[in-house]
Design an enzyme around this catalytic site. Sequence first.
Site, short mmCIF file in Angstrom:
data_model
loop_
_atom_site.label_atom_id
_atom_site.label_comp_id
_atom_site.label_asym_id
_atom_site.label_seq_id
_atom_site.Cartn_x
_atom_site.Cartn_y
_atom_site.Cartn_z
N GLU A 1 23.60 12.21 -7.15
CA GLU A 1 24.40 12.53 -5.74
C GLU A 1 24.26 11.48 -4.63
O GLU A 1 25.11 11.09 -3.88
CB GLU A 1 24.26 13.85 -5.38
CG GLU A 1 24.90 14.45 -3.94
CD GLU A 1 26.25 14.37 -4.16
OE1 GLU A 1 26.90 14.09 -4.79
OE2 GLU A 1 26.82 14.53 -2.77
N LYS B 1 27.08 9.42 -2.73
CA LYS B 1 26.93 9.37 -1.35
C LYS B 1 27.20 8.15 -0.62
O LYS B 1 27.84 7.65 0.08
CB LYS B 1 25.77 10.22 -0.61
CG LYS B 1 25.95 11.58 -0.50
CD LYS B 1 26.96 12.35 0.40
CE LYS B 1 28.61 12.37 -0.69
NZ LYS B 1 28.71 13.66 -1.40
N GLU C 1 29.80 5.59 -1.73
CA GLU C 1 31.48 5.97 -1.04
C GLU C 1 31.60 5.83 0.50
O GLU C 1 32.64 5.28 0.56
CB GLU C 1 31.73 7.38 -1.58
CG GLU C 1 30.92 8.61 -1.02
CD GLU C 1 31.58 10.22 -1.21
OE1 GLU C 1 32.62 9.98 -1.72
OE2 GLU C 1 30.63 10.72 -1.16
N ARG D 1 42.96 13.85 4.13
CA ARG D 1 43.75 13.82 2.80
C ARG D 1 44.28 12.26 2.54
O ARG D 1 44.55 12.09 1.18
CB ARG D 1 44.94 14.71 2.78
CG ARG D 1 44.32 16.44 3.15
CD ARG D 1 45.63 17.13 3.23
NE ARG D 1 46.08 17.18 1.80
CZ ARG D 1 45.73 18.20 0.88
NH1 ARG D 1 44.67 19.05 1.28
NH2 ARG D 1 46.10 18.21 -0.16
N ASN E 1 53.92 14.70 -1.47
CA ASN E 1 52.41 14.78 -1.76
C ASN E 1 52.48 14.96 -3.34
O ASN E 1 52.97 15.94 -3.53
CB ASN E 1 51.49 15.63 -1.01
CG ASN E 1 50.22 15.61 -1.73
OD1 ASN E 1 49.60 14.80 -2.40
ND2 ASN E 1 49.48 16.96 -1.41
N GLY E 2 52.10 14.19 -4.07
CA GLY E 2 51.96 14.13 -5.67
C GLY E 2 52.57 13.03 -6.02
O GLY E 2 52.48 11.88 -5.67
N HIS F 1 14.77 1.59 -20.17
CA HIS F 1 15.83 1.42 -21.14
C HIS F 1 17.15 0.57 -20.65
O HIS F 1 17.76 0.50 -21.40
CB HIS F 1 16.38 2.60 -21.87
CG HIS F 1 14.94 3.69 -22.37
ND1 HIS F 1 14.37 3.25 -23.36
CD2 HIS F 1 14.55 4.58 -21.81
CE1 HIS F 1 13.49 4.06 -23.72
NE2 HIS F 1 13.55 4.96 -22.51
N LYS G 1 39.92 13.20 0.62
CA LYS G 1 39.04 14.44 0.52
C LYS G 1 39.50 15.28 -0.73
O LYS G 1 38.66 15.61 -1.52
CB LYS G 1 39.13 15.15 1.65
CG LYS G 1 38.51 16.45 1.81
CD LYS G 1 36.94 16.02 1.88
CE LYS G 1 35.97 17.32 1.90
NZ LYS G 1 34.65 16.85 1.84
N TRP H 1 48.11 8.57 1.05
CA TRP H 1 47.25 7.91 0.09
C TRP H 1 48.19 7.60 -0.81
O TRP H 1 48.63 8.16 -1.82
CB TRP H 1 46.17 9.13 -0.24
CG TRP H 1 45.08 8.47 -1.17
CD1 TRP H 1 43.79 7.95 -0.61
CD2 TRP H 1 44.88 8.23 -2.40
NE1 TRP H 1 43.22 7.60 -1.62
CE2 TRP H 1 43.59 7.74 -2.64
CE3 TRP H 1 45.78 8.54 -3.52
CZ2 TRP H 1 43.31 7.49 -4.19
CZ3 TRP H 1 45.47 8.25 -4.99
CH2 TRP H 1 44.39 7.69 -5.04
N CYS I 1 47.37 12.80 0.26
CA CYS I 1 48.43 12.95 1.48
C CYS I 1 48.57 14.09 2.00
O CYS I 1 48.22 15.31 1.56
CB CYS I 1 49.79 12.93 0.56
SG CYS I 1 49.90 11.22 -0.31
C1 F6R Z 1 32.26 13.06 -2.70
C2 F6R Z 1 33.21 13.89 -3.05
C3 F6R Z 1 34.11 14.17 -4.34
C4 F6R Z 1 34.56 15.49 -4.73
C5 F6R Z 1 35.25 15.72 -5.64
C6 F6R Z 1 35.55 16.98 -6.16
O1 F6R Z 1 31.34 13.25 -1.51
O2 F6R Z 1 33.71 14.71 -2.11
O3 F6R Z 1 33.41 13.65 -5.54
O4 F6R Z 1 33.12 16.40 -4.93
O5 F6R Z 1 36.48 14.86 -5.32
O6 F6R Z 1 36.29 17.59 -5.11
P1 F6R Z 1 36.47 19.23 -5.05
O7 F6R Z 1 34.81 19.78 -4.93
O8 F6R Z 1 37.26 19.49 -3.91
O9 F6R Z 1 36.88 19.61 -6.19
#
Ligand code: F6R
Length: 616
Positions: A489, A493, A496, A27, A100-101, A512, A611, A74, A2
């Site tokens: 990773e 990527k 997501e 956000r 937000n929260g 395994h 984010k 969100w 949010c």
């Molecule tokens: C994936 C991604 C998330 C963040 C995670 C932690 O691309 O961006 O997995 O890495 O939410 O976020 P931060 O680094 O802001 O604590």
Amino acid sequence: MCGIIGYVGKQKAAPFILEGLKRLEYRGYDSAGVAIFQNGSFSVLKKIGRVANLELEVAKVNLGGTYGIGHTRWATHGGVTDFNAHPHLSSDGKFALIHNGVIENYASMKKYLLGKEYTFASETDSEALCNLIAYHYAKEPVTPQQNRFLTSVRKALLHAEGTYGIVVMCLDHPGEMVAARKGSPLILGLGDGENIIASDVSAIIARTQSVVYLNDGEIVYCTAKEFQITTLALEAVSPTVAKVTWNVADAEKGAYAHFMEKEIFEQPLALENTMRGRFSGDASTANFGGLNTTPIEFRGIERFMFCACGTALHACMVTEHLIEQYARTPVECDYASEFRYRNAPLFRNTLFFVMSQSGETIDTLAALREAKRKGYKVLAINNVVGSSIAREADGGIYQHVGPEIGVASTKAFTSQLLIGAMLALYIGRMRDMSFGEGVRYVTALKSAPNLVRKALEQAPHIREIAKRYAHHADMLFLGRMSLFPIALEGALKLKEISYIHAEGYPAAEMKHGPIALISEHCPSVFFAPRGEILNKIISSMQEIKARKGPVIAIITEGVELPEGLADELIVIPDCHDAVLPIVASIPVQLLSYYIAIERGCDVDKPRNLAKSVTVE
Ligand code: F6R
């Protein structure tokens, strides 16, 4: 999660708030809304979907006020509907609130307020808080010295459990805004004859670079010309005004199609910024200004513990590998969300690190607090200056990569890998790493930006590969040693942003269990760098190939694979082990990006994500 913004000043509020919401959209983007005070009442417009939808609604009416609030959501409590979108009005119409929260005790609040004839138009926890403010406003006596609006917000918050960043307006107090935070980020931007409250700097940077980062438990009252901050317990707070070091252009896409694309191609520069000024004069070790930890303290550390979430945790896992290899000191990594509850026994001489791009991830913040509660020193590796994690940590290392806006982390990730590699060098040089080895290591790290530039040249080739594989429903990413976390990773990527099911494994683990998934419909992306276990990786590839699994091989220059083993080949520059994870990240970032484009996905705003994850 949010984005919230409140404006009070001399300009029209709606266009500025909409602009701010677009910058905060990363956000959360389930719905958006604004409430503008004009002609003695609140004009409220809310719309599900992107801020652009809201903008169309706003264009249909004349919103002329200079005082208003806006929100991009969100969803947590209540589905994605216009009713559940913020701002919320109290049922007596006096208050407008954005939040937000999560208000955890909203159900009991709501029950109580329903008994007092307050009504509810949404299913949200936030509306309960808004009505509780109205209830206190109507009921509580105030002294002549007290501001009734501010007092009622404060009293309601004393009953709120959970997390919040809120901004509130009151019909009886035009031109006054009250905001407060607990667990959700909030900043106050100080403009020229205007004040702005927002979730983060990106929303206000077009107007001012002077900001006050609010702390948990603080409440701010402001008009266009003044502001006051106290704690909820009414203690005065003397604010520190900080200057933001980046500008509007840093938070814009420029000529790129997406923020993710921009941020992928910005990585050489981002890496240069991360390491600038951080090597010793004799170029044999790293220097960090803000660790607040003496070499003697470092020398006494017997174990390092790293906590983070998502991509940042993958960077911790690579760091674990490098510290253990180059500094010969044990490292443990944990999901911050698990660490905070699992009450792990910790060794006495442990130094704790948290890693977080945003510095606001609630689980990482909670892990930091848990470690501090247990009496450990906690250092933070973090990108956002002034974030909650940066302020609560005992010291740390800023990433200096500028704002990362694409929801999928790219440049922040490789910068975290670089800091991890620099830490391994720093600690290693305090232990057994020789001067000569240190110099070679520093030289290698300095070459990282150019090696990444070279890896980025593969973009057109990777785009072609993406076209051939974008239709698949499953994909595996396989790597070993320091490239196993890069396999994780790569899988993260891909899933997501393209919604393809993907998993990362250590290549030798395939036999395994996961090998059961292999067929001509499930491609595997293999990391096969030069090194002593290359032959083992080749054997794993053969096992996949024997089961008709397509193989996309990412090899370092000079590696030769048996004829016909790989269906696709991506060659990256050969490099020092400490730099390899950084360079190897580039092809998987590009592959995910181009596959998502092929599938027509909204790369910068993938479904269900946001984010900065500020709720549990
Ligand atoms: C994936 C991604 C998330 C963040 C995670 C932690 O691309 O961006 O997995 O890495 O939410 O976020 P931060 O680094 O802001 O604590």
